[in-house]
Design an enzyme around this catalytic site. Structure first.
Site, PDB file in Angstrom:
ATOM      1  N   THR A 183      33.603  56.728  35.882  1.00  8.81           N
ATOM      2  CA  THR A 183      34.132  57.312  37.120  1.00  8.81           C
ATOM      3  C   THR A 183      34.486  58.778  36.939  1.00  8.81           C
ATOM      4  O   THR A 183      34.513  59.305  35.818  1.00  8.81           O
ATOM      5  CB  THR A 183      35.382  56.557  37.589  1.00  8.81           C
ATOM      6  OG1 THR A 183      36.459  56.815  36.676  1.00  8.81           O
ATOM      7  CG2 THR A 183      35.121  55.061  37.675  1.00  8.81           C
ATOM      8  N   CYS A 184      34.782  59.418  38.053  1.00 10.95           N
ATOM      9  CA  CYS A 184      35.116  60.850  38.043  1.00 10.95           C
ATOM     10  C   CYS A 184      36.585  61.116  37.734  1.00 10.95           C
ATOM     11  O   CYS A 184      37.045  62.245  37.905  1.00 10.95           O
ATOM     12  CB  CYS A 184      34.750  61.478  39.387  1.00 10.95           C
ATOM     13  SG  CYS A 184      32.979  61.578  39.682  1.00 10.95           S
ATOM     14  N   ASP A 185      37.317  60.106  37.324  1.00 16.06           N
ATOM     15  CA  ASP A 185      38.734  60.258  36.998  1.00 16.06           C
ATOM     16  C   ASP A 185      38.884  60.631  35.530  1.00 16.06           C
ATOM     17  O   ASP A 185      38.335  59.956  34.650  1.00 16.06           O
ATOM     18  CB  ASP A 185      39.465  58.942  37.294  1.00 16.06           C
ATOM     19  CG  ASP A 185      40.975  59.104  37.264  1.00 16.06           C
ATOM     20  OD1 ASP A 185      41.481  59.552  36.220  1.00 16.06           O
ATOM     21  OD2 ASP A 185      41.636  58.781  38.261  1.00 16.06           O
ATOM     22  N   ASN A 215      35.673  54.702  43.261  1.00 10.86           N
ATOM     23  CA  ASN A 215      34.533  55.629  43.171  1.00 10.86           C
ATOM     24  C   ASN A 215      33.238  54.989  43.673  1.00 10.86           C
ATOM     25  O   ASN A 215      32.148  55.512  43.426  1.00 10.86           O
ATOM     26  CB  ASN A 215      34.329  56.103  41.734  1.00 10.86           C
ATOM     27  CG  ASN A 215      34.669  57.573  41.534  1.00 10.86           C
ATOM     28  OD1 ASN A 215      34.499  58.090  40.440  1.00 10.86           O
ATOM     29  ND2 ASN A 215      35.134  58.262  42.545  1.00 10.86           N
TER      30      ASN A 215
END
Length: 363
Positions: A304-306, A344
């Site tokens: 994910t983009c986290d 996401n």
């Protein structure tokens, strides 16, 4: 839909784990902690094996009902519940509740009249791998008054409950809870149930005390403090389903980060079901098809983009790993699908169920 991670649960291993628990504590009722893995095939199997069920929400009540489990087999064990949730569970047939405050007790009396109740106490236990801290339970000294009030409110004061913390590595922790419960039983007539909770550990990447070791510690403490054995309950979750699950995923990317370290990205991360890697509390064993090759430490991250979606800051993996390589994660049957989300836009973790007929049943 491209290939995505999935969990395989071997129901034969679940059977074997239940048999092992019964062999270690033959007099104890197994009250499965549904939160560990609430899949219907798991619930139906455990019901067929004579288990009861610890539910933590009305959602888990509904899951059990959908699996054909009668409310009489459920205990609403989460002390935190709204009055409306208590009333809903009562309508669904739940007749046993856990509490740890006067307000919680009053809510049960109003919305589930005549029910059996267990008071959850919180002695000071050795720290577990994933401890509860001070979130649940009352001081043991307060339990006598609360249980006495339960009878005055028309409830059936049935027993004492405690939990030594998830993935507890010190078998002596259970002795502390049992010793504290003894004083409460002496002060409150009519108590019948001693709920020693869960916390039995599963081996991930290190050795842990086995079920037999924990069972012996509990049995020894019961023999010391309860010559006349009460109705003993254990509430395992991880110990029932953890070792039954294998998570299959794959490498998405391998690169050198701006920190100069090797980063290995998997197509599953903390939000996809591996939430227990937070603070690296649980270190799963990762297996690859290249495990015979030279290894070096890598940062292992999810897709994910986290920025917090990092599983391990230092984990030995083969230097030859490439995108598309399959990775299997052992002992992932507990607290993976339970935590999986669609953050996401990544799909939630799916599960397939098998029953390996040559699985060995112990106990």
């Amino acid at each position: 839909m491209p290939g995505r991670p999935y969990l395989t649960i071997d129901l034969a291993t679940v059977r074997s784990n239940v048999a092992e628990l019964r062999g270690a504590l033959p007099a104890a009722e197994i009250r499965y902690a549904v939160k560990a893995n609430p899949a219907e095939p798991v619930l139906r199997l455990l019901a067929s094996l004579g288990c009861a069920f610890d539910v933590a929400s009305v959602g888990e009540v509904d899951l059990c009902v959908a699996a054909g489990i009668d409310g009489a087999l459920m205990t609403f064990g989460n002390p935190l519940k709204k009055p409306a949730e208590i009333a809903y569970a009562f309508v669904r047939g739940v007749r046993r509740f856990t509490f740890d405050t006067a307000a919680g007790l009053a809510a049960i009396a109003e919305n589930a009249p005549g029910s059996r109740v267990e008071c959850r106490i919180a002695p000071t236990f050795p720290s577990s791998v994933t401890p509860f801290g001070h979130k649940f339970g009352c001081l043991p000294a307060d339990a006598v008054g609360l249980l006495t009030d339960a009878s005055r409110l028309g409830l059936r004061a049935d027993g004492v409950a405690f939990h030594v913390g998830s993935q507890q590595l010190d078998p002596n922790a259970w002795e502390i809870g049992i010793r504290c419960a003894r004083d409460i039983f002496d002060a409150v007539p009519g108590l019948a149930t001693l709920n020693v909770g869960g916390g039995i550990p599963v081996a991930y990447d290190t050795r842990v005390p086995g079920v037999g070791v924990v069972g012996d510690a509990i049995a020894d403490a019961l023999g010391q403090y309860f010559p006349a054995l009460p109705h003993v309950v254990i509430e395992p979750g991880r110990a029932v389903v953890g070792s039954a699950g294998t998570l299959s995923c794959e490498v998405v990317s391998v690169r050198t980060g701006t920190d100069g370290r090797r980063w290995v990205y998997l197509d599953i991360g903390r939000y996809g079901g591996l939430a227990e890697t937070e603070n690296e509390y649980i270190r799963y064993r990762l297996r690859t098809g290249r495990d015979g090759d030279p290894v070096d430490d890598a940062v292992v991250a999810g897709p994910t983009c986290d920025g917090d979606d990092v599983l391990y800051r230092q984990y030995p993996l083969p230097l030859t790993l490439r995108p598309g390589d399959p990775v299997e994660i052992d002992s992932a049957g507990a607290y993976t699908t339970s935590y999986s989300s669609s953050f996401n836009g990544f799909a939630c973790l799916t599960t397939e169920f098998v029953e390996v007929t040559d699985a060995v049943t112990t106990g």
